[in-house]
Design a protein around this motif. Structure first.
Motif, PDB file in Angstrom:
ATOM      1  N   SER A   1       0.799  -1.231   0.000  1.00  0.00           N
ATOM      2  CA  SER A   1       0.000   0.000   0.000  1.00  0.00           C
ATOM      3  C   SER A   1       0.826   1.274   0.000  1.00  0.00           C
ATOM      4  O   SER A   1       0.312   2.344  -0.288  1.00  0.00           O
ATOM      5  N   GLY A   2       2.075   1.149   0.389  1.00  0.00           N
ATOM      6  CA  GLY A   2       2.900   2.341   0.479  1.00  0.00           C
ATOM      7  C   GLY A   2       2.694   3.052   1.802  1.00  0.00           C
ATOM      8  O   GLY A   2       1.828   2.699   2.601  1.00  0.00           O
ATOM      9  N   LEU A   3       3.492   4.063   2.018  1.00  0.00           N
ATOM     10  CA  LEU A   3       3.438   4.827   3.253  1.00  0.00           C
ATOM     11  C   LEU A   3       2.302   5.836   3.178  1.00  0.00           C
ATOM     12  O   LEU A   3       2.246   6.646   2.254  1.00  0.00           O
ATOM     13  N   PRO A   4       1.381   5.791   4.128  1.00  0.00           N
ATOM     14  CA  PRO A   4       0.251   6.730   4.066  1.00  0.00           C
ATOM     15  C   PRO A   4       0.682   8.134   4.482  1.00  0.00           C
ATOM     16  O   PRO A   4       1.670   8.306   5.205  1.00  0.00           O
ATOM     17  N   ASN A   5      -0.047   9.117   4.016  1.00  0.00           N
ATOM     18  CA  ASN A   5       0.167  10.490   4.457  1.00  0.00           C
ATOM     19  C   ASN A   5      -0.824  10.728   5.591  1.00  0.00           C
ATOM     20  O   ASN A   5      -2.030  10.808   5.366  1.00  0.00           O
ATOM     21  N   ILE A   6      -0.316  10.814   6.797  1.00  0.00           N
ATOM     22  CA  ILE A   6      -1.177  10.941   7.970  1.00  0.00           C
ATOM     23  C   ILE A   6      -1.310  12.403   8.345  1.00  0.00           C
ATOM     24  O   ILE A   6      -0.331  13.058   8.733  1.00  0.00           O
ATOM     25  N   ASP A   7      -2.526  12.910   8.198  1.00  0.00           N
ATOM     26  CA  ASP A   7      -2.835  14.302   8.518  1.00  0.00           C
ATOM     27  C   ASP A   7      -3.161  14.395  10.009  1.00  0.00           C
ATOM     28  O   ASP A   7      -4.252  14.017  10.441  1.00  0.00           O
ATOM     29  N   LEU A   8      -2.215  14.900  10.793  1.00  0.00           N
ATOM     30  CA  LEU A   8      -2.407  14.956  12.242  1.00  0.00           C
ATOM     31  C   LEU A   8      -3.513  15.920  12.648  1.00  0.00           C
ATOM     32  O   LEU A   8      -4.198  15.684  13.644  1.00  0.00           O
ATOM     33  N   ASP A   9      -3.693  16.995  11.895  1.00  0.00           N
ATOM     34  CA  ASP A   9      -4.772  17.935  12.223  1.00  0.00           C
ATOM     35  C   ASP A   9      -6.130  17.248  12.089  1.00  0.00           C
ATOM     36  O   ASP A   9      -7.005  17.414  12.939  1.00  0.00           O
ATOM     37  N   ASP A  10      -6.293  16.462  11.033  1.00  0.00           N
ATOM     38  CA  ASP A  10      -7.540  15.727  10.843  1.00  0.00           C
ATOM     39  C   ASP A  10      -7.711  14.657  11.922  1.00  0.00           C
ATOM     40  O   ASP A  10      -8.798  14.478  12.476  1.00  0.00           O
ATOM     41  N   LEU A  11      -6.622  13.965  12.234  1.00  0.00           N
ATOM     42  CA  LEU A  11      -6.666  12.936  13.276  1.00  0.00           C
ATOM     43  C   LEU A  11      -7.031  13.559  14.621  1.00  0.00           C
ATOM     44  O   LEU A  11      -7.881  13.031  15.349  1.00  0.00           O
ATOM     45  N   LYS A  12      -6.432  14.687  14.921  1.00  0.00           N
ATOM     46  CA  LYS A  12      -6.710  15.374  16.188  1.00  0.00           C
ATOM     47  C   LYS A  12      -8.163  15.857  16.244  1.00  0.00           C
ATOM     48  O   LYS A  12      -8.826  15.733  17.275  1.00  0.00           O
ATOM     49  N   ALA A  13      -8.665  16.369  15.130  1.00  0.00           N
ATOM     50  CA  ALA A  13     -10.045  16.872  15.086  1.00  0.00           C
ATOM     51  C   ALA A  13     -11.072  15.761  15.253  1.00  0.00           C
ATOM     52  O   ALA A  13     -12.201  16.013  15.674  1.00  0.00           O
ATOM     53  N   ASN A  14     -10.681  14.530  14.957  1.00  0.00           N
ATOM     54  CA  ASN A  14     -11.615  13.404  15.033  1.00  0.00           C
ATOM     55  C   ASN A  14     -11.286  12.435  16.171  1.00  0.00           C
ATOM     56  O   ASN A  14     -11.730  11.293  16.160  1.00  0.00           O
ATOM     57  N   THR A  15     -10.525  12.906  17.132  1.00  0.00           N
ATOM     58  CA  THR A  15     -10.160  12.077  18.278  1.00  0.00           C
ATOM     59  C   THR A  15     -11.146  12.294  19.410  1.00  0.00           C
ATOM     60  O   THR A  15     -11.499  13.429  19.729  1.00  0.00           O
ATOM     61  N   GLU A  16     -11.588  11.191  20.009  1.00  0.00           N
ATOM     62  CA  GLU A  16     -12.463  11.248  21.184  1.00  0.00           C
ATOM     63  C   GLU A  16     -11.609  11.012  22.422  1.00  0.00           C
ATOM     64  O   GLU A  16     -10.783  10.109  22.445  1.00  0.00           O
ATOM     65  N   TYR A  17     -11.828  11.836  23.447  1.00  0.00           N
ATOM     66  CA  TYR A  17     -11.083  11.700  24.687  1.00  0.00           C
ATOM     67  C   TYR A  17     -12.001  11.140  25.759  1.00  0.00           C
ATOM     68  O   TYR A  17     -13.151  11.546  25.883  1.00  0.00           O
ATOM     69  N   HIS A  18     -11.467  10.212  26.539  1.00  0.00           N
ATOM     70  CA  HIS A  18     -12.211   9.642  27.662  1.00  0.00           C
ATOM     71  C   HIS A  18     -11.371   9.855  28.921  1.00  0.00           C
ATOM     72  O   HIS A  18     -10.215   9.434  28.968  1.00  0.00           O
ATOM     73  N   LYS A  19     -11.939  10.546  29.889  1.00  0.00           N
ATOM     74  CA  LYS A  19     -11.278  10.896  31.146  1.00  0.00           C
ATOM     75  C   LYS A  19     -10.152  11.913  30.955  1.00  0.00           C
ATOM     76  O   LYS A  19      -9.365  12.151  31.855  1.00  0.00           O
ATOM     77  N   TYR A  20     -10.036  12.452  29.767  1.00  0.00           N
ATOM     78  CA  TYR A  20      -9.078  13.517  29.457  1.00  0.00           C
ATOM     79  C   TYR A  20      -9.793  14.536  28.589  1.00  0.00           C
ATOM     80  O   TYR A  20     -10.854  14.285  28.041  1.00  0.00           O
ATOM     81  N   THR A  21      -9.171  15.696  28.450  1.00  0.00           N
ATOM     82  CA  THR A  21      -9.679  16.703  27.520  1.00  0.00           C
ATOM     83  C   THR A  21      -8.535  17.096  26.594  1.00  0.00           C
ATOM     84  O   THR A  21      -7.373  16.760  26.851  1.00  0.00           O
ATOM     85  N   GLU A  22      -8.868  17.829  25.565  1.00  0.00           N
ATOM     86  CA  GLU A  22      -7.847  18.267  24.618  1.00  0.00           C
ATOM     87  C   GLU A  22      -6.803  19.155  25.297  1.00  0.00           C
ATOM     88  O   GLU A  22      -5.653  19.201  24.883  1.00  0.00           O
ATOM     89  N   SER A  23      -7.203  19.824  26.365  1.00  0.00           N
ATOM     90  CA  SER A  23      -6.269  20.719  27.059  1.00  0.00           C
ATOM     91  C   SER A  23      -5.494  20.021  28.179  1.00  0.00           C
ATOM     92  O   SER A  23      -4.639  20.649  28.810  1.00  0.00           O
ATOM     93  N   SER A  24      -5.740  18.743  28.419  1.00  0.00           N
ATOM     94  CA  SER A  24      -4.973  18.007  29.441  1.00  0.00           C
ATOM     95  C   SER A  24      -3.498  17.993  29.052  1.00  0.00           C
ATOM     96  O   SER A  24      -3.156  17.848  27.873  1.00  0.00           O
TER      97      SER A  24
END
Length: 153
Positions: free
Chosen positions: A98-121
């Motif tokens: 498949s090759g090396l994927p281009n991982i967009d961290l901004d998109d990953l961060k925007a779609n991350t769910e936090y449990h017992k933490y917040t984005e500002s932790s």
């Protein structure tokens, strides 16, 4: 559902006499296949019904398509000999194909769910800072570790 019912109930209550064989339909033809050697002569009992269910599942998941799997592998190994491909594990092979994927961290961060933490932790901020320091290969390895695949979900 039938196999789960079989596991959940006593065979004497069901009133079925099963053996370690199963009926398979292929191209309109019906055939009895043994799940293990001389399976049609081995009765399913309370003691061995888990083995029966395991063998039925195995047959349906792989045995029923064994010819197709073998044909695929035969063609695949014609292109890439087995001795060359066997040095890779499944993750390395996936990256190779498949090759090396281009991982967009901004998109990953925007779609991350936090449990017992917040984005500002503080720990979450450290996490994203560390992930941003990774090159694409290390990000792919991280993604492989977390999700089981190096492809972006």
């Amino acid at each position: 559902q039938g196999l789960q019912y079989l596991l959940d109930h006593d065979l004497s209550d069901i009133g079925m006499e099963l053996t370690f064989s199963t009926e398979v339909q292929e191209f309109g033809l019906s055939e009895i296949r043994d799940l293990k050697p001389t399976g049609r002569n081995i009765p399913v009992t309370e003691e061995n019904k888990k083995e029966y269910v395991k063998l039925v599942c195995q047959m349906k998941m792989t045995g029923a398509i064994r010819k197709q799997i073998d044909s695929f592998l035969e063609g695949f190994y014609e292109i890439i000999p087995k001795r060359l491909i066997s040095i890779f594990d499944e993750q390395e092979l996936e990256l190779l194909i498949s090759g090396l994927p281009n991982i967009d961290l901004d998109d990953l961060k925007a779609n991350t769910e936090y449990h017992k933490y917040t984005e500002s932790s503080l720990q979450i901020q450290w996490f994203w800072r560390a992930l941003r320091s990774f090159d694409q290969a290390d990000r792919a390895k991280f993604l492989q570790f977390v999700t089981g695949t190096s492809k972006v979900p």
